[in-house]
Design an enzyme around this catalytic site. Structure first.
Site, PDB file in Angstrom:
ATOM      1  N   HIS A   1       0.806  -1.206   0.000  1.00  0.00           N
ATOM      2  CA  HIS A   1       0.000   0.000   0.000  1.00  0.00           C
ATOM      3  C   HIS A   1       0.845   1.264   0.000  1.00  0.00           C
ATOM      4  O   HIS A   1       0.400   2.307  -0.473  1.00  0.00           O
ATOM      5  CB  HIS A   1      -0.920   0.011   1.232  1.00  0.00           C
ATOM      6  CG  HIS A   1      -1.730   1.262   1.350  1.00  0.00           C
ATOM      7  ND1 HIS A   1      -2.721   1.586   0.452  1.00  0.00           N
ATOM      8  CD2 HIS A   1      -1.675   2.291   2.228  1.00  0.00           C
ATOM      9  CE1 HIS A   1      -3.257   2.743   0.783  1.00  0.00           C
ATOM     10  NE2 HIS A   1      -2.640   3.200   1.856  1.00  0.00           N
ATOM     11  N   CYS A   2       2.062   1.211   0.526  1.00  0.00           N
ATOM     12  CA  CYS A   2       2.818   2.442   0.771  1.00  0.00           C
ATOM     13  C   CYS A   2       3.715   2.863  -0.389  1.00  0.00           C
ATOM     14  O   CYS A   2       3.570   3.956  -0.931  1.00  0.00           O
ATOM     15  CB  CYS A   2       3.657   2.292   2.039  1.00  0.00           C
ATOM     16  SG  CYS A   2       2.662   2.225   3.553  1.00  0.00           S
ATOM     17  N   ILE A   3       4.667   2.017  -0.747  1.00  0.00           N
ATOM     18  CA  ILE A   3       5.725   2.459  -1.654  1.00  0.00           C
ATOM     19  C   ILE A   3       5.204   2.817  -3.050  1.00  0.00           C
ATOM     20  O   ILE A   3       5.662   3.802  -3.642  1.00  0.00           O
ATOM     21  CB  ILE A   3       6.850   1.410  -1.727  1.00  0.00           C
ATOM     22  CG1 ILE A   3       7.490   1.272  -0.335  1.00  0.00           C
ATOM     23  CG2 ILE A   3       7.913   1.806  -2.732  1.00  0.00           C
ATOM     24  CD1 ILE A   3       8.546   0.221  -0.243  1.00  0.00           C
TER      25      ILE A   3
END
Length: 434
Positions: free
Chosen positions: A273-275
């Site tokens: 979900h983040c990078i």
């Protein structure tokens, strides 16, 4: 000016574990946070709009690898944690952490609907003198510009508002919610003081910054740093492909330098979900003030190309057997975004499967942690690894530890290894990213 008596009362309740807490959003960030607070002695209410998640948790079942069901059972037996879909429970709590999803739209713009719905429902619940902490990753300025206007009164006096940069890495055991430093910023110094006191009950080291906007920027810088460096090393892999070099050999040798170099590793694309998402929040925000984030944009372009590079390598491998991707049987090995977790959010396997299916391949996958996977309108089921022997080609996308790689290397005739999982040990033809 803050109300000293009100602030002191809340600080004392936190210090004595008498504050009642709520966590809104029970995903990979929210559920571990709720459990950590409950284990620290607080009574915690977990709120999620997904009734299926709530039903599982009420039955003592966990859908997050990092949260063992025994921990939930122990907390429920001690009546330290409850779960609900009902936001009216928030009227009686002292502190609320917002951990809802912050995805991107199809046009790579922030989708803040979950966040707006959460704060709207929190305000509607009518709680008084509450600490509200935003954990959801978002663009710099969100807490100040978007969340604050929904709240009635003066920050630091009628309520307390802060941003806490989440640093959850699913499946990681060396750094946990307790041992990973927590970066926080408050709307006012009093807001930060109260928020810091709460999170210090579960986190060994709380790092404070000057504002909520600074804390939001810290979170995006961390993951943008990774995305840009992964983009660089992915381009190195593409360069090595054209120069007929082994990118893994190059990275291993470069990593022997004891200073001035930090190894990153190429792969089939970005996942999680983040990078893949956080840099786009930053580039979107900067576009609104007329600034072009050139490094981010180039890294995004390279990382987005990697699934297509995997398809090109697969096509070349099949061509050597006088076959095409169309009508070939292709097995994907590993579909989660990183090893040893079941999280498939933004996994490059999704794009690779989509591209193969669009080219007419017969696609199957094997992943012991992901029993089924939806790609577009198609629902795939994980197949036995033994079917790999019947595949025209296997593509290693995720190198889980519990896959029998010895069997794979001995029984699969053609393998495209995007993770260097076999490191040149296959008995058949082995193709890596370069």
């Amino acid at each position: 000016m803050s109300n000293p008596n009100q602030t002191t009362t809340l600080l004392n309740k936190i210090a004595n574990r008498q504050a009642r807490l709520a966590v809104v959003g029970l995903g990979y960030v929210g559920l571990p946070l709720a459990v950590a607070f409950a284990e620290a002695g607080f009574h915690v209410t977990g709120i999620d709009t997904d009734p299926h998640k709530v039903d599982l948790l009420q039955a003592g079942q966990s859908y997050i690898e990092d949260v063992a069901e025994t921990r939930i059972a122990a907390l429920r037996n001690r009546q330290k944690i409850t779960f609900s879909t009902d936001y009216t429970h928030l009227a009686t709590v002292d502190c609320i952490s917002i951990c809802v999803p912050t995805p991107l739209t199809d046009t790579h713009e922030p989708d803040l609907s979950y966040m707006i719905n959460a704060i709207t429902d929190i305000v509607a619940a009518g709680g008084q003198n509450q600490l509200i902490i935003l954990e959801s990753t978002t663009y710099p300025g969100t807490t100040q510009e978007l969340i604050l206007p929904y709240l009635n009164g003066q920050p630091g006096q009628d309520f307390y508002l802060a941003f806490s940069a989440e640093r959850i890495d699913p499946g990681r055991t060396d750094y946990t919610i307790h041992t990973t430093p927590k970066v926080m910023g408050g709307i006012t110094p009093t807001c930060l003081q109260v928020a810091q006191s709460l999170y210090a009950t579960i986190v060994h080291h709380v790092v404070t910054v000057s504002s909520t906007t600074a804390a939001e920027m810290v979170k995006l810088v961390e993951n943008t740093f990774r995305a840009v460096n992964i983009g660089f090393i992915n381009e190195v892999a593409l360069m090595c492909h054209h120069l007929n070099l082994d990118v893994w050999e190059i990275v291993r040798a470069a990593a022997t330098k004891p200073y001035g170099y930090m190894p990153f590793y190429p792969g089939p694309g970005l996942g999680g979900h983040c990078i893949p998402i956080d840099p786009l929040y930053l580039s979107w925000k900067l576009r609104t003030i007329g600034y072009k984030t050139r490094f981010i944009d180039v890294a995004q372009e390279i990382n987005d190309f990697m699934p297509h590079h995997v398809i090109n390598k697969t096509n070349d491998a099949l061509n050597e057997d006088c076959k095409s991707i169309k009508n070939s049987n292709i097995l994907i090995i590993g579909v989660s975004f990183k090893p040893n977790v079941s999280d498939v959010r933004e996994s490059p396997a999704l794009k690779i499967i989509e591209l193969l299916a669009n080219k007419g391949a017969h696609v199957t996958y094997h992943d012991p942690l992901v029993p089924q996977l939806r790609v577009g309108d198609t629902l795939y089921q994980s197949v036995s690894l033994t079917t790999a022997a019947d595949a025209d080609c296997a593509i290693i996308v995720t190198n889980h530890q519990n896959i029998d790689w010895h069997w794979v290397q001995k029984n699969v005739p053609v393998i495209v290894d995007t993770r260097n999982a076999l490191a040149g040990q296959a008995t058949g033809r082995l193709i890596n990213l370069s």
